[in-house]
Design a protein around this motif. Structure first.
Motif, mmCIF file in Angstrom:
data_model
loop_
_atom_site.group_PDB
_atom_site.id
_atom_site.type_symbol
_atom_site.label_atom_id
_atom_site.label_comp_id
_atom_site.label_asym_id
_atom_site.label_seq_id
_atom_site.Cartn_x
_atom_site.Cartn_y
_atom_site.Cartn_z
ATOM 1 N N VAL A 109 5.432 -11.700 -10.337
ATOM 2 C CA VAL A 109 6.092 -11.328 -9.176
ATOM 3 C C VAL A 109 7.054 -12.527 -8.485
ATOM 4 N N PRO A 110 7.943 -12.121 -7.901
ATOM 5 C CA PRO A 110 8.894 -13.289 -7.450
ATOM 6 C C PRO A 110 8.228 -13.911 -6.078
ATOM 7 N N ASP A 111 8.423 -15.160 -5.556
ATOM 8 C CA ASP A 111 8.160 -15.670 -4.341
ATOM 9 C C ASP A 111 8.856 -15.021 -3.553
ATOM 10 N N GLY A 112 8.311 -15.094 -2.218
ATOM 11 C CA GLY A 112 8.983 -14.610 -0.933
ATOM 12 C C GLY A 112 8.807 -13.068 -0.724
ATOM 13 N N ILE A 113 8.005 -12.366 -1.618
ATOM 14 C CA ILE A 113 7.594 -11.098 -1.355
ATOM 15 C C ILE A 113 6.075 -11.140 -0.819
ATOM 16 N N PRO A 114 5.773 -10.564 0.189
ATOM 17 C CA PRO A 114 4.292 -10.755 0.518
ATOM 18 C C PRO A 114 3.487 -9.791 -0.595
ATOM 19 N N ASP A 115 2.191 -10.487 -0.566
ATOM 20 C CA ASP A 115 1.298 -9.977 -1.381
ATOM 21 C C ASP A 115 1.128 -8.484 -1.143
ATOM 22 N N ASP A 166 9.998 -1.050 -13.516
ATOM 23 C CA ASP A 166 10.992 -0.177 -12.716
ATOM 24 C C ASP A 166 10.219 -0.184 -11.201
ATOM 25 N N LEU A 167 9.078 -0.068 -10.901
ATOM 26 C CA LEU A 167 8.371 -0.031 -9.788
ATOM 27 C C LEU A 167 8.526 -1.356 -8.832
ATOM 28 N N LEU A 168 8.730 -2.525 -9.640
ATOM 29 C CA LEU A 168 8.928 -3.717 -9.100
ATOM 30 C C LEU A 168 10.391 -3.690 -8.449
ATOM 31 N N ARG A 169 11.432 -3.230 -9.395
ATOM 32 C CA ARG A 169 12.631 -3.064 -8.824
ATOM 33 C C ARG A 169 12.917 -2.192 -7.740
ATOM 34 N N ARG A 170 12.177 -0.968 -7.550
ATOM 35 C CA ARG A 170 12.171 -0.148 -6.595
ATOM 36 C C ARG A 170 11.727 -0.867 -5.198
ATOM 37 N N ILE A 171 10.618 -1.575 -5.402
ATOM 38 C CA ILE A 171 10.053 -2.474 -4.282
ATOM 39 C C ILE A 171 11.309 -3.479 -3.593
ATOM 40 N N GLU A 172 11.661 -4.204 -4.847
ATOM 41 C CA GLU A 172 12.674 -5.076 -4.142
ATOM 42 C C GLU A 172 13.932 -4.711 -3.888
ATOM 43 N N GLU A 173 14.400 -3.347 -4.170
ATOM 44 C CA GLU A 173 15.536 -2.549 -3.474
ATOM 45 C C GLU A 173 15.092 -1.763 -2.267
ATOM 46 N N GLY A 174 14.078 -1.885 -1.884
ATOM 47 C CA GLY A 174 13.852 -1.158 -0.709
ATOM 48 C C GLY A 174 13.452 0.517 -0.665
ATOM 49 N N GLN A 175 13.581 0.787 -1.893
ATOM 50 C CA GLN A 175 12.961 2.066 -2.146
ATOM 51 C C GLN A 175 11.792 2.649 -1.530
ATOM 52 N N ILE A 176 10.802 1.843 -1.717
ATOM 53 C CA ILE A 176 9.626 1.955 -1.323
ATOM 54 C C ILE A 176 8.674 0.649 -0.980
ATOM 55 N N ASP A 177 7.869 0.467 0.020
ATOM 56 C CA ASP A 177 7.136 -0.404 0.384
ATOM 57 C C ASP A 177 5.748 -0.013 0.367
ATOM 58 N N PRO A 178 4.977 -0.072 -0.704
ATOM 59 C CA PRO A 178 3.781 0.308 -1.016
ATOM 60 C C PRO A 178 2.642 -0.033 -0.107
ATOM 61 N N SER A 179 2.946 -1.129 1.015
ATOM 62 C CA SER A 179 1.829 -1.547 1.828
ATOM 63 C C SER A 179 1.602 -0.815 3.079
ATOM 64 N N PHE A 180 2.757 0.381 3.132
ATOM 65 C CA PHE A 180 2.174 1.277 3.989
ATOM 66 C C PHE A 180 0.958 2.032 4.090
ATOM 67 N N VAL A 181 0.317 1.702 2.868
ATOM 68 C CA VAL A 181 -0.925 2.376 2.871
ATOM 69 C C VAL A 181 -2.233 1.706 3.427
ATOM 70 N N ILE A 182 -1.847 0.413 3.868
ATOM 71 C CA ILE A 182 -3.176 -0.604 3.987
ATOM 72 C C ILE A 182 -3.384 -0.025 5.529
ATOM 73 N N THR A 183 -4.713 -0.026 5.892
ATOM 74 C CA THR A 183 -5.098 0.070 7.037
ATOM 75 C C THR A 183 -6.269 -0.918 7.585
ATOM 76 N N HIS A 184 -6.754 -1.711 6.643
ATOM 77 C CA HIS A 184 -7.378 -2.754 6.952
ATOM 78 C C HIS A 184 -7.316 -3.916 6.029
ATOM 79 N N THR A 185 -7.533 -5.114 6.579
ATOM 80 C CA THR A 185 -7.369 -6.382 5.801
ATOM 81 C C THR A 185 -8.256 -7.312 6.645
ATOM 82 N N VAL A 186 -9.468 -7.654 5.634
ATOM 83 C CA VAL A 186 -10.668 -8.526 6.204
ATOM 84 C C VAL A 186 -10.868 -9.617 4.996
ATOM 85 N N SER A 187 -11.683 -10.442 5.460
ATOM 86 C CA SER A 187 -12.045 -11.322 4.390
ATOM 87 C C SER A 187 -13.261 -10.898 3.330
#
Length: 391
Positions: free
Chosen positions: A156-162, A345-366
């Motif tokens: 995955v390219p640099d510059g896109i958040p995990d 294909d899915l990485l391309r769709r993320i890069e093109e802004g068709q979808i941002d899978p991070s919408f599903v995250i509700t909790h980020t912890v250690s």
């Protein structure tokens, strides 16, 4: 290093374990920057999947930075590469891999003899997912050894958040494959049981693939709200009949395509007597799973329709209505996800802004908070839908 370790039923601990090392020439070592708790991990947490052993490291949804590369993987990977690690370990060279059937790689399960006895023929090795699939340490840890790393990676390219690319390793391609297996046509209604992370990805995948209408079924308000935000019509099974509402939405014909994003642990409720029956048989050791959703899909699906099953089943299921299935001419398509078949294909769709899978995250912890988050995720506390861990 620190890692989340299975010690028995409902007993996950953050322990200090031995750092991984290069063991084979095609290995790489990845410093994990983000990992996640998957619904499939709960099957292990509840000890419904056999062949877990105390000391096994959990986790199969992870990404990070390559810090060491074996001599035969150096043509494809180098130190510093940023990679998502698919949950399926693939050799890239066997007959199944050449056909794109990566989740049934013929070479990556290092405990093939066990899998042959249980499944008839081995499936691929999986990270953090029992000794039936190789007993490989998982990625809910600070570091991960990746076998066959020259094939088992997604750069995955640099510059896109995990958070935008982490789910390329499992839930995004799993939801996508579930929808693709349906062969969605512009006139189709696609009904999706379960609005957890995979269900949410399947909803958005069905929308991207052009379904006429997508119907999402669950009973948790926060999941139904997220499904509706993704373009689905929602059904709360606590408040209305799923069968009646689907027939109403399809002019009495039933949905052409049905997706089971629940699998073996269907919700148990007295209003659904078969779930109580299944739970009792589970407690007696007479049945492996609770296949309420599978029965309901077979009943309501339009004749000649397709049933797609990304939800995990572990063993023996009772009272499956084979007469309905056969006489209605239904097609069932199943399987663990062929992750690398879809990810370009899915990485391309993320890069093109068709979808941002991070919408599903509700909790980020250690990582250290991981054991408690297993319980929060299991009990659906604090509107928890998806947990990301930061080692």
């Amino acid at each position: 290093m620190r890692a989340l370790v299975w010690h028995g039923k409902e007993d996950i601990r953050c322990d200090t374990v031995t750092d991984p090392e290069i063991e084979q020439p095609r290995d790489a070592i990845v410093k994990v920057t983000s990992c996640a708790i998957c619904g499939s991990d709960l099957h292990l947490f509840h000890n419904f999947i056999p062949a877990m052993l105390p000391g096994d490291v959990m986790g199969h949804e992870m990404m990070g930075e390559v810090v060491e590369v074996g001599p035969e993987a150096r043509g494809k990977l180098k130190k510093g590469d940023r990679v998502v690690v698919p949950f399926t370990i693939i050799c890239g060279e066997c007959d199944q891999c050449k056909r794109g059937n990566f989740s049934v790689c013929q070479r990556s399960n290092r405990k093939k003899d066990i899998a042959d006895k249980v499944f008839g023929h081995t499936t691929a090795g999986l990270f953090g997912y029992t000794h039936l699939t190789g007993g490989y340490p998982g990625g809910q840890a600070e570091y991960l050894r990746v076998p066959f790393a020259d094939a088992t990676h997604i750069k995955v390219p640099d510059g896109i958040p995990d958070e935008k690319v982490l789910f390329l390793g499992d839930i995004f391609p799993t939801g996508w494959q579930a929808a693709v297996q349906c062969d969605i046509q512009p006139t189709d209604t696609v009904a999706i049981w379960g609005c957890g992370p995979v269900g949410q990805m399947a909803i958005r995948s069905a929308v991207l693939l052009g379904a006429k209408q997508v119907v999402a079924i669950d009973h948790l308000p926060e999941r139904l709200e997220m499904a509706e935000a993704g373009g689905a019509i929602t059904i709360n099974f606590d408040e209305e009949s799923v069968v009646e509402r689907l027939n109403e939405l399809t002019g009495g014909e039933g949905p052409e395509k049905c997706i089971d994003a629940i699998g073996m642990e269907a919700h148990v409720s007295p209003s659904m007597p078969d779930t109580v029956y299944d739970r009792a048989k589970q407690m007696l050791g007479a049945e492996s799973d609770r296949p309420h959703v599978l029965r309901e899909m077979i009943y309501v699906c339009r004749p000649a329709g397709v049933i797609s099953i990304p939800g995990v089943y572990s063993g023996l299921d009772d009272k499956i209505p084979m007469g309905q299935l056969m006489n209605k001419g239904l097609t069932i398509r199943t399987g663990q996800t062929h992750v690398n078949r879809w990810t370009d294909d899915l990485l391309r769709r993320i890069e093109e802004g068709q979808i941002d899978p991070s919408f599903v995250i509700t909790h980020t912890v250690s990582l250290e908070e991981g054991p408690e988050m297993y319980k929060v995720f299991r009990d659906k506390q604090d509107s928890c839908i998806k947990v990301v861990l930061k080692p």
